[in-house]
Each structure stands twice: as C-alpha cells, then as structure tokens.
Design an enzyme around this catalytic site. Sequence first.
Site, PDB file in Angstrom:
ATOM      1  N   HIS A 179       0.821  -1.212   0.000  1.00  0.00           N
ATOM      2  CA  HIS A 179       0.000   0.000   0.000  1.00  0.00           C
ATOM      3  C   HIS A 179       0.854   1.261   0.000  1.00  0.00           C
ATOM      4  O   HIS A 179       2.077   1.220   0.213  1.00  0.00           O
ATOM      5  CB  HIS A 179      -0.949  -0.002   1.191  1.00  0.00           C
ATOM      6  CG  HIS A 179      -0.264   0.044   2.535  1.00  0.00           C
ATOM      7  ND1 HIS A 179       0.327   1.170   3.038  1.00  0.00           N
ATOM      8  CD2 HIS A 179      -0.110  -0.918   3.486  1.00  0.00           C
ATOM      9  CE1 HIS A 179       0.830   0.919   4.233  1.00  0.00           C
ATOM     10  NE2 HIS A 179       0.583  -0.341   4.533  1.00  0.00           N
ATOM     11  N   CYS A 185       3.474  -4.550   6.657  1.00  0.00           N
ATOM     12  CA  CYS A 185       3.073  -4.367   5.261  1.00  0.00           C
ATOM     13  C   CYS A 185       4.264  -3.959   4.400  1.00  0.00           C
ATOM     14  O   CYS A 185       5.317  -3.577   4.894  1.00  0.00           O
ATOM     15  CB  CYS A 185       1.982  -3.305   5.153  1.00  0.00           C
ATOM     16  SG  CYS A 185       0.369  -3.847   5.762  1.00  0.00           S
TER      17      CYS A 185
END
Length: 421
Positions: free
Chosen positions: A328, A346
């Site tokens: 992301h 992440c």
Amino acid sequence: MSHSSRTRRIAGCTLVVIALGAGVTACSSDDGNPLSATPYDAAEHISFNGPTKAGKKADPDKPLEITSEGSEGRITDVTAVDAAGRHVSGELSADGGRWHSTSPLAADAHYTVRVSTEDEDGAPGRRVVTFDTGKPRTQKRLAVTFGPEAGKYGVGQPITADLSQPVKDKAQRAIVERGLKVDSNIVVEGSWHWVDDKKLHYRPKEYWPANATLQVRSNLDGIKISDRLWGGTAKPLKITTGDKIVAIADGASHHMTVFKNDKEINTLPITMGKPGFETRNGVKVVIGKEYFVRMRGTTVGIADGTSESYDLPVYYATRVTWSGEYVHAAPWSVGDQGSANVSHGCVGMNTSNASWFYETVRPGDIVQVVNSYGKTMEPFGNGFGDWNVEWANWRKGSALVTGSPEGPDETERVRLQPQTV
C-alpha cells in the site's frame, strides 16, 4: 458363409448378462453400428439378475457386470455412460469373458451400455442396452461449492472446493476427489489437496499458464460416497488467467521488482516490517484490492497511546493476507523506502508507486517476499499460501496418492481484519 449359417452361428455364440442386483425398467436394445455396416446381434437375449417387475430400477449400490457365455464369441469392449455424459470405468478379463465396473453407478440416473463382441471368425457384434438406477436410500447429499467467483485472475489463483458435509475417511475422500474435475485449455500437471475435512484446494505444479481458460465441475451428483452420504449438485465454474504478474519484494535490498510474463517491468523502493513486526516470507497471492482502508494498531494487539500505536488512512491497498498484510501507499515512510524496514508488516511505497501497483495487479497475482526475518506465509487459513508447499508434499495431501495421510490437520481460520502498516 451363407447368411443363414451366420444367423445360426450368432444365435448360439454369445449370451450377455448384466447383473445389477435389482430389476431394471425401460430396457431397450439398439443394433447401432460403430464397427461394421452389418453387425450381428451380439446376444440372443439380455437378462438382469433380480426382479424384472415393471417399475423396478437397478440398485446403484451394485456393480455392473457383463459376461459372455459360450465358446464361440468374446467381449471386446464395453462402454457405459449416463445421460449426463459420465462414463463408468471397468475391467475386461483377458479372455474377453467378463467385464465389470470399477467405479460406482450414479443413483437416479439413466444409463446406456454398449457392448462390442467378436465371433470366432473375427466378425464384430453389437448390443446396446439402456436402464435406470433407483434413488439412494438416504437423502443426505454432499453439495460442492467451487471458488473463486467466475472472472479473470492471476496465474497464482488456486481453485477451492467447499463441501457441505465433512469427509474424513480416505476411501470416501478418494471418491469425492475423483469426481471433482479441473480442465485447462493448456495442459498442466495439477492436484487437489485436502485442507481439512470440508475444504480442498487445487493448484498445478507450477503457476497456471498465462491467458488460460479453466473449467471446474463435479461429477458426484448421485454417486454413493458412504452408506449415509451421496453426491449432490454443484454449479460449474469457469475462470480465465491474465498475464503472468510476479512481484518480488526483497527485505535486504528494500526494493520490489515486478515481472510481467517473466520480463521485468518496474523496480520500486519499498519498506517492510521492522524487528518485532517482520513481514512474512514466501509466496502470497493477491486476494483483494481496496482503494481506502483505515488501519489501526489495536487490530494486532497494539494498545492505544503506546509508542507503536497507529490509526492511519491508507490508500491503494492491495491485500495479500486475511490478517491484514497489504502492499500500500505509505507517504509517511518515504524517507526510509529503499533503505530501511520500518513498517508494522506491510510492504509500503510512495503513493505514485502504490497507485501503479494497484492498477497493475489483479486477484491471483503473485507477491513473493524474500530476505525478511519473518516466518514463512501459512499454507492455508490466512489467504493463499498454497505455493509455499513443495509439490511432493502437496501431492501427499491428495487422497489418490499412495502413502498419503488420512488428511492434513485442521487449519485455524484467521478472521478478516485490517492489520499492519
């Protein structure tokens, strides 16, 4: 040989008996001709074991058996198929005297049996018989639901089969597995793997070919699985694959390299999980894309007000685990991207690169993490970690492989939550 002598020879040469253990209704014969312009009638008469009273049907629990009586003829081939196009497997004895089915008949089905014979002069004969099977003695049915939904996916997308009833016995699992068919217009080697008693995954040895068409169906409807369980209906599935997209995220170089059909198309500076929040290593499959996700540290047990707590709006989020691991946009860590791992698990990148990645990939595409200090991605239960299972071990999860275990242990399911940043 005159016509009359052939008639006399044929009349006594072959008797075909079909033993089903029950009477059969709506029987008929057809002197069709797949082998010769003038095939002889292969049997003087066809008889069935059990009552022949009108309204009776064949017992689907009983095997189909065909025998040739007499020394002047032998069976050369038998084809048994139901109205749905499902063939019955069978074995023919070396002398051509007996054929018997080796796969179960379906309940409540209409069958056509074609028997080919040969007399002592090599002349072919033919007999076609039709019959119906009765309904199962129990109405408990095994329904199958295939996944994912119809559409286009990446080359890493496994096929899933969810069962409505648990199946634990290996022999029963083998019946189920034989009835679940996956066809590809590009031939690949693949196998089902029992994730637990009610779920199977199917994948090829390597990734699916790019731009392939996959069709999934069940042949279990009406098939006996156990004394109390019969196969039920299943909606067939058709999906296609797109280009082969594989992204390699390297925790040592702090860069992600993206390949399309094995050719590099982009390299992006990234950051991954810092110590204590290491990104999982291994192959992950894209399972969804969310333009906006609000990520909170409380979803992974980080208390509000601590040094590690966070509550952030996140854009261009490409999900790779159900527990909340994404690729992301992370504009707050641009200064560390390409040089250090500072995230909570992440893969983060600048907004422009995250937007490009988001638009480039689709569900089923591959994100492979290397050189992270995290554990290896779970095979099941937290997305699709299927590709982290070596092929030999994957095959052991099939009930059709000799020496395979009764089945893998139950896999804990991970709840869907936003998790890491």
